[in-house]
Design a protein around this motif. Sequence first.
Motif, short mmCIF file in Angstrom:
data_model
loop_
_atom_site.label_atom_id
_atom_site.label_comp_id
_atom_site.label_asym_id
_atom_site.label_seq_id
_atom_site.Cartn_x
_atom_site.Cartn_y
_atom_site.Cartn_z
N MET A 8 26.47 -44.56 33.27
CA MET A 8 25.09 -44.50 33.75
C MET A 8 24.14 -44.68 32.58
O MET A 8 24.52 -44.49 31.41
N VAL A 9 22.92 -45.05 32.87
CA VAL A 9 21.90 -45.18 31.83
C VAL A 9 21.60 -43.80 31.28
O VAL A 9 21.18 -42.89 32.01
N MET A 10 21.84 -43.62 29.98
CA MET A 10 21.63 -42.33 29.33
C MET A 10 20.33 -42.28 28.53
O MET A 10 19.71 -41.23 28.41
N GLN A 11 19.97 -43.41 27.97
CA GLN A 11 18.85 -43.44 27.02
C GLN A 11 18.36 -44.87 26.89
O GLN A 11 19.14 -45.82 27.04
N LYS A 12 17.08 -45.03 26.61
CA LYS A 12 16.49 -46.37 26.41
C LYS A 12 15.70 -46.36 25.09
O LYS A 12 14.84 -45.51 24.90
N ASN A 13 16.01 -47.32 24.22
CA ASN A 13 15.29 -47.46 22.96
C ASN A 13 14.89 -48.91 22.74
O ASN A 13 15.74 -49.80 22.81
N PRO A 14 13.62 -49.17 22.48
CA PRO A 14 13.20 -50.55 22.21
C PRO A 14 13.94 -51.17 21.03
O PRO A 14 14.18 -52.38 21.02
N VAL A 15 14.28 -50.34 20.04
CA VAL A 15 15.08 -50.81 18.90
C VAL A 15 16.15 -49.75 18.62
O VAL A 15 15.84 -48.56 18.52
N GLU A 16 17.38 -50.17 18.47
CA GLU A 16 18.48 -49.27 18.15
C GLU A 16 19.13 -49.73 16.85
O GLU A 16 19.40 -50.93 16.67
N ILE A 17 19.35 -48.78 15.94
CA ILE A 17 20.04 -49.08 14.70
C ILE A 17 21.53 -48.85 14.92
O ILE A 17 21.95 -47.74 15.26
N MET A 18 22.33 -49.88 14.71
CA MET A 18 23.76 -49.79 15.02
C MET A 18 24.59 -49.90 13.75
O MET A 18 24.31 -50.72 12.87
N ASP A 19 25.62 -49.04 13.67
CA ASP A 19 26.51 -49.01 12.52
C ASP A 19 27.96 -48.97 12.99
O ASP A 19 28.29 -48.22 13.90
N ASN A 20 28.78 -49.75 12.34
CA ASN A 20 30.22 -49.67 12.54
C ASN A 20 30.89 -50.21 11.28
O ASN A 20 31.34 -51.36 11.24
N THR A 52 32.85 -61.58 23.17
CA THR A 52 33.03 -61.53 21.72
C THR A 52 32.41 -60.30 21.08
O THR A 52 32.42 -60.17 19.85
N SER A 53 31.86 -59.38 21.88
CA SER A 53 31.19 -58.21 21.28
C SER A 53 32.21 -57.17 20.85
O SER A 53 33.41 -57.31 21.08
N HIS A 54 31.70 -56.10 20.24
CA HIS A 54 32.56 -54.99 19.83
C HIS A 54 32.58 -53.86 20.86
O HIS A 54 32.91 -52.73 20.54
N TYR A 82 34.04 -52.30 11.17
CA TYR A 82 34.02 -53.72 11.50
C TYR A 82 32.96 -54.47 10.69
O TYR A 82 32.55 -55.57 11.06
N GLY A 83 32.51 -53.85 9.61
CA GLY A 83 31.74 -54.58 8.62
C GLY A 83 30.25 -54.69 8.86
O GLY A 83 29.62 -55.60 8.31
N TYR A 84 29.65 -53.78 9.66
CA TYR A 84 28.19 -53.87 9.77
C TYR A 84 27.56 -52.47 9.79
O TYR A 84 28.14 -51.51 10.33
N THR A 85 26.40 -52.36 9.16
CA THR A 85 25.61 -51.14 9.13
C THR A 85 24.13 -51.50 9.23
O THR A 85 23.70 -52.58 8.81
N ASP A 86 23.36 -50.57 9.78
CA ASP A 86 21.90 -50.72 9.88
C ASP A 86 21.49 -52.03 10.55
O ASP A 86 20.53 -52.69 10.13
#
Length: 389
Positions: free
Chosen positions: A283-295, A333-335, A298-302
Amino acid sequence: MGRSRVRLLWTALAGALAAVLLISGCGSQSSGGGGTGGGAQAQAPAAKVHLEPGGGGDVNPAAPVKVSVERGKLDDVALTNGDGKEVEGELAADGLSWTAGEQLGYGKTYTWSGEATGTDGQSVPVQGSFTTVSPAKTVRATVNPTDHTEVGVAMPISVKFDQPVTDKAAAERALQVRPSVPVEGAWAWLSDKQVDWRPKEYWPAGTQVEVDANLYGVHYGEGEYGRSDLTTKFSVGRSQIVKADASTHQMIVEQDGKQIASYPASYGKDHDPELNTPNGTYMVMQKNPVEIMDNPRYGYTDVEKKWAVRMSNHGEFIHENEENRANLGKVNTSHGCINLSEADAKAYFDGALIGDPIEVTGAVTTMEPRFDVFDWMIDWEQWQQKSAL
Protein backbone atom coordinates in the motif's frame (compact mmCIF):
# COMPACT_ATOMS: atom_id res chain seq x y z
CA MET A 1 -66.43 -17.05 107.15
CA GLY A 2 -63.90 -19.32 105.39
CA ARG A 3 -65.10 -18.27 101.98
CA SER A 4 -64.87 -14.54 102.94
CA ARG A 5 -61.25 -14.97 103.98
CA VAL A 6 -60.36 -16.65 100.71
CA ARG A 7 -62.08 -13.85 98.80
CA LEU A 8 -60.16 -11.23 100.79
CA LEU A 9 -56.88 -13.06 100.15
CA TRP A 10 -57.40 -13.14 96.34
CA THR A 11 -58.38 -9.46 96.46
CA ALA A 12 -55.11 -8.59 98.22
CA LEU A 13 -53.03 -10.64 95.81
CA ALA A 14 -54.69 -9.00 92.81
CA GLY A 15 -54.01 -5.54 94.23
CA ALA A 16 -50.35 -6.38 94.84
CA LEU A 17 -49.95 -7.75 91.31
CA ALA A 18 -51.51 -4.57 89.82
CA ALA A 19 -49.08 -2.47 91.84
CA VAL A 20 -46.11 -4.46 90.55
CA LEU A 21 -47.28 -4.05 86.91
CA LEU A 22 -47.83 -0.35 87.44
CA ILE A 23 -44.33 0.13 88.88
CA SER A 24 -42.83 -1.90 86.03
CA GLY A 25 -44.63 0.20 83.43
CA CYS A 26 -43.51 3.45 84.99
CA GLY A 27 -39.87 2.27 85.02
CA SER A 28 -39.92 1.47 81.27
CA GLN A 29 -41.26 4.90 80.30
CA SER A 30 -38.81 6.81 82.44
CA SER A 31 -35.77 5.01 80.91
CA GLY A 32 -36.67 6.26 77.40
CA GLY A 33 -34.46 5.51 74.36
CA GLY A 34 -31.27 6.00 76.38
CA GLY A 35 -31.98 3.39 79.00
CA THR A 36 -30.48 -0.06 79.13
CA GLY A 37 -33.78 -1.75 79.71
CA GLY A 38 -35.92 -3.50 77.15
CA GLY A 39 -37.45 -0.33 75.60
CA ALA A 40 -37.50 0.49 71.84
CA GLN A 41 -34.21 1.78 70.29
CA ALA A 42 -34.03 5.04 68.27
CA GLN A 43 -35.16 4.43 64.69
CA ALA A 44 -32.31 4.20 62.10
CA PRO A 45 -32.23 6.86 59.34
CA ALA A 46 -34.13 5.84 56.22
CA ALA A 47 -31.53 7.04 53.68
CA LYS A 48 -28.78 4.67 52.57
CA VAL A 49 -25.78 6.05 50.64
CA HIS A 50 -23.75 3.94 48.20
CA LEU A 51 -20.22 4.97 47.19
CA GLU A 52 -18.36 3.80 44.09
CA PRO A 53 -15.50 3.22 44.91
CA GLY A 54 -16.38 2.71 48.53
CA GLY A 55 -12.94 2.44 50.06
CA GLY A 56 -9.64 0.63 50.13
CA GLY A 57 -6.52 0.78 47.98
CA ASP A 58 -5.36 -0.13 44.46
CA VAL A 59 -8.56 1.21 42.95
CA ASN A 60 -8.43 1.47 39.17
CA PRO A 61 -8.76 5.18 38.31
CA ALA A 62 -10.82 4.30 35.24
CA ALA A 63 -13.44 2.49 37.34
CA PRO A 64 -16.90 4.11 37.69
CA VAL A 65 -16.96 6.99 40.19
CA LYS A 66 -20.47 7.53 41.49
CA VAL A 67 -22.63 8.16 44.57
CA SER A 68 -26.25 7.02 44.80
CA VAL A 69 -28.86 7.06 47.55
CA GLU A 70 -31.87 4.95 48.51
CA ARG A 71 -34.92 6.34 50.31
CA GLY A 72 -33.71 9.92 50.16
CA LYS A 73 -31.89 12.56 48.12
CA LEU A 74 -28.34 13.85 47.97
CA ASP A 75 -27.97 17.43 49.16
CA ASP A 76 -24.32 17.87 48.18
CA VAL A 77 -21.37 15.66 47.26
CA ALA A 78 -17.67 16.38 46.94
CA LEU A 79 -14.74 14.15 46.05
CA THR A 80 -11.39 15.70 46.93
CA ASN A 81 -7.85 14.57 46.17
CA GLY A 82 -4.91 14.78 48.53
CA ASP A 83 -4.10 18.33 47.39
CA GLY A 84 -7.57 19.53 48.31
CA LYS A 85 -8.76 19.85 44.71
CA GLU A 86 -12.31 18.75 44.02
CA VAL A 87 -13.04 16.31 41.23
CA GLU A 88 -15.52 17.68 38.69
CA GLY A 89 -18.89 16.01 38.94
CA GLU A 90 -22.60 16.47 38.44
CA LEU A 91 -25.53 15.92 40.78
CA ALA A 92 -28.50 14.43 38.96
CA ALA A 93 -31.61 16.61 38.73
CA ASP A 94 -33.59 14.12 40.82
CA GLY A 95 -30.93 14.16 43.55
CA LEU A 96 -30.56 10.39 43.47
CA SER A 97 -26.99 10.21 42.15
CA TRP A 98 -23.74 12.10 41.59
CA THR A 99 -21.27 11.15 38.84
CA ALA A 100 -17.66 12.25 38.35
CA GLY A 101 -16.99 14.22 35.17
CA GLU A 102 -13.23 13.69 34.89
CA GLN A 103 -10.73 10.88 35.18
CA LEU A 104 -9.01 10.17 38.45
CA GLY A 105 -5.23 10.08 38.69
CA TYR A 106 -2.90 7.21 39.41
CA GLY A 107 -1.47 6.86 42.93
CA LYS A 108 -3.78 9.38 44.64
CA THR A 109 -6.00 9.32 47.72
CA TYR A 110 -9.53 10.66 47.37
CA THR A 111 -11.99 11.58 50.13
CA TRP A 112 -15.78 11.66 49.92
CA SER A 113 -17.81 14.34 51.74
CA GLY A 114 -21.37 15.65 51.63
CA GLU A 115 -24.80 14.92 52.95
CA ALA A 116 -28.06 13.22 52.03
CA THR A 117 -31.54 13.66 53.52
CA GLY A 118 -33.77 10.65 53.94
CA THR A 119 -37.50 10.35 53.38
CA ASP A 120 -37.79 10.54 57.17
CA GLY A 121 -36.12 13.96 57.24
CA GLN A 122 -32.94 12.69 58.89
CA SER A 123 -29.50 13.63 57.52
CA VAL A 124 -26.93 11.02 56.56
CA PRO A 125 -23.27 11.88 55.85
CA VAL A 126 -21.47 11.07 52.62
CA GLN A 127 -18.06 9.97 53.84
CA GLY A 128 -15.20 7.62 53.03
CA SER A 129 -11.88 7.48 51.18
CA PHE A 130 -9.94 5.32 48.73
CA THR A 131 -6.55 5.23 47.01
CA THR A 132 -5.93 4.57 43.33
CA VAL A 133 -3.34 2.13 42.03
CA SER A 134 0.27 3.23 41.53
CA PRO A 135 1.58 1.69 38.28
CA ALA A 136 5.09 0.34 37.98
CA LYS A 137 5.03 2.09 34.58
CA THR A 138 2.52 3.84 32.34
CA VAL A 139 2.61 2.81 28.69
CA ARG A 140 2.09 5.35 25.92
CA ALA A 141 0.18 4.40 22.76
CA THR A 142 -0.48 6.05 19.40
CA VAL A 143 -3.15 5.43 16.78
CA ASN A 144 -3.04 5.81 13.03
CA PRO A 145 -4.71 7.12 10.85
CA THR A 146 -4.86 10.42 12.68
CA ASP A 147 -7.90 12.67 12.93
CA HIS A 148 -9.54 14.10 9.82
CA THR A 149 -7.35 12.30 7.29
CA GLU A 150 -8.55 10.77 4.03
CA VAL A 151 -7.01 7.40 3.24
CA GLY A 152 -7.05 4.69 0.62
CA VAL A 153 -9.17 1.55 0.78
CA ALA A 154 -6.33 -0.67 2.05
CA MET A 155 -5.47 1.50 5.06
CA PRO A 156 -5.26 -0.49 8.33
CA ILE A 157 -5.87 1.00 11.77
CA SER A 158 -2.68 0.67 13.78
CA VAL A 159 -2.22 1.04 17.55
CA LYS A 160 1.41 1.07 18.66
CA PHE A 161 2.71 0.91 22.24
CA ASP A 162 6.04 2.20 23.54
CA GLN A 163 6.49 -0.95 25.66
CA PRO A 164 5.71 -4.63 24.98
CA VAL A 165 2.19 -5.57 26.08
CA THR A 166 1.91 -8.74 28.17
CA ASP A 167 -1.88 -8.91 28.55
CA LYS A 168 -2.82 -8.41 24.92
CA ALA A 169 -6.41 -9.51 25.48
CA ALA A 170 -6.96 -6.72 28.02
CA ALA A 171 -5.59 -4.15 25.59
CA GLU A 172 -7.60 -5.50 22.65
CA ARG A 173 -10.85 -5.45 24.64
CA ALA A 174 -10.38 -1.70 25.07
CA LEU A 175 -10.34 -1.08 21.31
CA GLN A 176 -13.43 -0.36 19.25
CA VAL A 177 -13.90 0.38 15.54
CA ARG A 178 -17.13 2.00 14.34
CA PRO A 179 -17.46 2.27 10.53
CA SER A 180 -20.39 4.17 9.02
CA VAL A 181 -21.41 1.06 7.05
CA PRO A 182 -21.13 -2.61 8.08
CA VAL A 183 -17.56 -3.81 7.51
CA GLU A 184 -16.17 -7.18 8.59
CA GLY A 185 -12.74 -6.82 10.15
CA ALA A 186 -10.51 -7.96 13.00
CA TRP A 187 -7.57 -6.98 15.20
CA ALA A 188 -4.27 -8.82 14.81
CA TRP A 189 -1.12 -8.52 16.93
CA LEU A 190 1.79 -8.05 14.54
CA SER A 191 4.27 -7.76 17.42
CA ASP A 192 4.24 -7.31 21.20
CA LYS A 193 4.04 -3.56 20.61
CA GLN A 194 1.61 -3.29 17.68
CA VAL A 195 -1.96 -4.35 16.99
CA ASP A 196 -3.68 -3.56 13.67
CA TRP A 197 -7.29 -3.73 12.53
CA ARG A 198 -8.06 -4.31 8.87
CA PRO A 199 -11.20 -5.22 6.99
CA LYS A 200 -11.52 -8.66 5.45
CA GLU A 201 -11.75 -6.96 2.05
CA TYR A 202 -10.78 -3.42 1.13
CA TRP A 203 -12.82 -0.66 2.79
CA PRO A 204 -15.90 0.45 0.86
CA ALA A 205 -15.19 3.82 -0.75
CA GLY A 206 -16.54 6.75 1.25
CA THR A 207 -16.67 4.94 4.61
CA GLN A 208 -16.42 7.14 7.70
CA VAL A 209 -14.57 5.49 10.58
CA GLU A 210 -14.37 6.25 14.30
CA VAL A 211 -11.93 4.49 16.62
CA ASP A 212 -11.97 4.47 20.42
CA ALA A 213 -8.97 3.14 22.31
CA ASN A 214 -10.04 3.32 25.96
CA LEU A 215 -6.62 2.39 27.28
CA TYR A 216 -6.38 4.56 30.40
CA GLY A 217 -6.47 2.31 33.43
CA VAL A 218 -6.01 -0.89 31.41
CA HIS A 219 -3.60 -3.25 33.15
CA TYR A 220 -1.22 -4.65 30.54
CA GLY A 221 0.38 -6.99 33.08
CA GLU A 222 3.48 -6.73 35.28
CA GLY A 223 2.19 -3.55 36.93
CA GLU A 224 2.07 -1.59 33.66
CA TYR A 225 -1.03 0.46 32.82
CA GLY A 226 -2.31 2.49 29.89
CA ARG A 227 -1.35 6.16 30.05
CA SER A 228 -4.30 7.70 28.22
CA ASP A 229 -7.34 7.10 26.02
CA LEU A 230 -7.09 7.65 22.27
CA THR A 231 -9.65 8.46 19.60
CA THR A 232 -9.51 9.14 15.89
CA LYS A 233 -11.95 9.86 13.09
CA PHE A 234 -10.96 9.42 9.46
CA SER A 235 -12.55 8.89 6.07
CA VAL A 236 -11.91 6.44 3.26
CA GLY A 237 -11.63 8.10 -0.15
CA ARG A 238 -12.36 6.79 -3.61
CA SER A 239 -11.28 3.25 -4.45
CA GLN A 240 -7.98 3.32 -6.33
CA ILE A 241 -5.98 0.15 -6.93
CA VAL A 242 -2.67 -0.27 -8.74
CA LYS A 243 -2.42 -3.50 -10.74
CA ALA A 244 1.33 -3.98 -11.19
CA ASP A 245 2.03 -7.09 -13.28
CA ALA A 246 5.80 -7.30 -13.72
CA SER A 247 5.45 -9.64 -16.68
CA THR A 248 3.59 -7.01 -18.77
CA HIS A 249 5.97 -4.08 -18.11
CA GLN A 250 2.90 -1.90 -17.49
CA MET A 251 1.44 -0.33 -14.33
CA ILE A 252 -2.35 -0.09 -14.50
CA VAL A 253 -4.36 2.23 -12.23
CA GLU A 254 -8.02 1.42 -11.57
CA GLN A 255 -10.38 3.86 -9.89
CA ASP A 256 -13.81 2.79 -8.67
CA GLY A 257 -13.50 -0.36 -10.76
CA LYS A 258 -12.51 1.35 -14.02
CA GLN A 259 -9.06 1.67 -15.56
CA ILE A 260 -7.94 5.29 -15.62
CA ALA A 261 -4.27 4.87 -16.63
CA SER A 262 -1.71 2.42 -17.96
CA TYR A 263 1.89 3.52 -17.60
CA PRO A 264 4.92 1.90 -19.28
CA ALA A 265 7.08 0.65 -16.42
CA SER A 266 10.26 -1.20 -15.59
CA TYR A 267 10.20 -3.52 -12.58
CA GLY A 268 12.99 -5.27 -10.69
CA LYS A 269 15.28 -7.56 -12.64
CA ASP A 270 13.55 -10.85 -13.47
CA HIS A 271 16.66 -13.03 -13.38
CA ASP A 272 17.88 -11.89 -9.94
CA PRO A 273 15.60 -12.75 -6.98
CA GLU A 274 17.49 -10.23 -4.85
CA LEU A 275 16.45 -7.44 -7.24
CA ASN A 276 12.87 -8.49 -8.02
CA THR A 277 9.82 -6.39 -7.31
CA PRO A 278 8.28 -9.22 -5.23
CA ASN A 279 4.68 -10.32 -5.51
CA GLY A 280 2.36 -9.13 -2.77
CA THR A 281 -0.30 -6.60 -1.83
CA TYR A 282 1.44 -3.42 -0.73
CA MET A 283 0.00 0.00 0.00
CA VAL A 284 1.03 3.61 -0.38
CA MET A 285 2.94 4.43 2.81
CA GLN A 286 4.52 7.79 2.06
CA LYS A 287 4.85 10.35 -0.73
CA ASN A 288 7.95 12.50 -1.30
CA PRO A 289 8.50 14.86 -4.24
CA VAL A 290 12.21 13.97 -4.03
CA GLU A 291 13.65 10.84 -2.43
CA ILE A 292 17.34 10.27 -1.75
CA MET A 293 18.17 6.65 -2.53
CA ASP A 294 21.20 4.65 -1.41
CA ASN A 295 22.30 1.12 -2.09
CA PRO A 296 26.11 0.87 -1.74
CA ARG A 297 25.92 -2.88 -2.42
CA TYR A 298 24.90 -2.06 -5.98
CA GLY A 299 27.12 0.96 -6.39
CA TYR A 300 24.94 4.02 -5.83
CA THR A 301 24.46 6.54 -3.02
CA ASP A 302 22.66 9.89 -2.69
CA VAL A 303 20.71 9.39 -5.91
CA GLU A 304 17.74 11.75 -6.22
CA LYS A 305 14.53 10.44 -7.72
CA LYS A 306 11.36 12.48 -8.15
CA TRP A 307 7.73 11.74 -7.32
CA ALA A 308 8.58 8.84 -5.04
CA VAL A 309 5.75 6.77 -3.53
CA ARG A 310 6.99 4.39 -0.83
CA MET A 311 5.22 1.02 -0.84
CA SER A 312 7.42 -1.03 1.52
CA ASN A 313 10.03 -0.56 4.23
CA HIS A 314 12.00 -3.24 2.40
CA GLY A 315 12.95 -0.46 -0.01
CA GLU A 316 10.41 -0.55 -2.86
CA PHE A 317 9.04 2.67 -4.37
CA ILE A 318 7.13 3.81 -7.43
CA HIS A 319 9.20 6.69 -8.79
CA GLU A 320 10.50 8.55 -11.79
CA ASN A 321 13.59 7.19 -13.52
CA GLU A 322 14.31 9.10 -16.70
CA GLU A 323 17.71 7.40 -16.86
CA ASN A 324 15.87 4.14 -17.48
CA ARG A 325 13.41 5.57 -20.01
CA ALA A 326 14.59 3.32 -22.86
CA ASN A 327 13.49 0.22 -20.90
CA LEU A 328 10.10 1.47 -19.69
CA GLY A 329 7.38 -0.81 -21.00
CA LYS A 330 9.96 -3.23 -22.44
CA VAL A 331 12.46 -4.70 -19.97
CA ASN A 332 12.64 -5.07 -16.18
CA THR A 333 15.97 -3.55 -15.17
CA SER A 334 15.43 -1.81 -11.81
CA HIS A 335 16.75 -2.88 -8.42
CA GLY A 336 13.23 -3.59 -7.13
CA CYS A 337 11.38 -0.31 -7.57
CA ILE A 338 8.73 0.41 -10.20
CA ASN A 339 10.23 2.93 -12.62
CA LEU A 340 8.05 5.36 -14.57
CA SER A 341 8.71 8.37 -16.76
CA GLU A 342 8.77 11.70 -14.93
CA ALA A 343 5.43 12.78 -16.38
CA ASP A 344 3.73 9.48 -15.52
CA ALA A 345 5.30 9.34 -12.06
CA LYS A 346 3.99 12.82 -11.28
CA ALA A 347 0.51 11.99 -12.60
CA TYR A 348 0.35 8.91 -10.36
CA PHE A 349 1.92 10.76 -7.41
CA ASP A 350 -0.64 13.57 -7.57
CA GLY A 351 -3.60 11.20 -7.47
CA ALA A 352 -2.36 8.71 -4.87
CA LEU A 353 -3.64 8.53 -1.29
CA ILE A 354 -1.85 7.04 1.69
CA GLY A 355 -3.43 3.61 2.04
CA ASP A 356 -4.07 2.94 -1.65
CA PRO A 357 -3.37 -0.74 -2.44
CA ILE A 358 -0.64 -1.78 -4.88
CA GLU A 359 -1.05 -5.36 -6.07
CA VAL A 360 2.18 -6.76 -7.53
CA THR A 361 2.07 -9.97 -9.56
CA GLY A 362 4.15 -11.65 -12.24
CA ALA A 363 7.46 -11.72 -10.34
CA VAL A 364 9.59 -14.79 -9.58
CA THR A 365 9.60 -14.09 -5.82
CA THR A 366 7.00 -13.19 -3.19
CA MET A 367 7.50 -10.66 -0.40
CA GLU A 368 7.68 -12.11 3.12
CA PRO A 369 5.12 -10.60 5.52
CA ARG A 370 7.66 -8.86 7.74
CA PHE A 371 8.37 -5.48 6.18
CA ASP A 372 5.88 -2.70 6.94
CA VAL A 373 3.19 -2.48 5.80
CA PHE A 374 2.45 -6.20 5.39
CA ASP A 375 -1.15 -6.39 6.65
CA TRP A 376 -2.48 -7.48 3.24
CA MET A 377 0.19 -10.12 2.78
CA ILE A 378 -1.46 -12.28 5.46
CA ASP A 379 -4.55 -14.24 4.42
CA TRP A 380 -7.77 -13.68 6.34
CA GLU A 381 -7.73 -16.92 8.35
CA GLN A 382 -4.17 -16.30 9.54
CA TRP A 383 -5.04 -12.70 10.32
CA GLN A 384 -7.93 -13.72 12.59
CA GLN A 385 -5.67 -16.14 14.46
CA LYS A 386 -3.46 -13.24 15.48
CA SER A 387 -6.21 -11.76 17.64
CA ALA A 388 -5.73 -12.16 21.40
CA LEU A 389 -9.46 -12.73 21.96
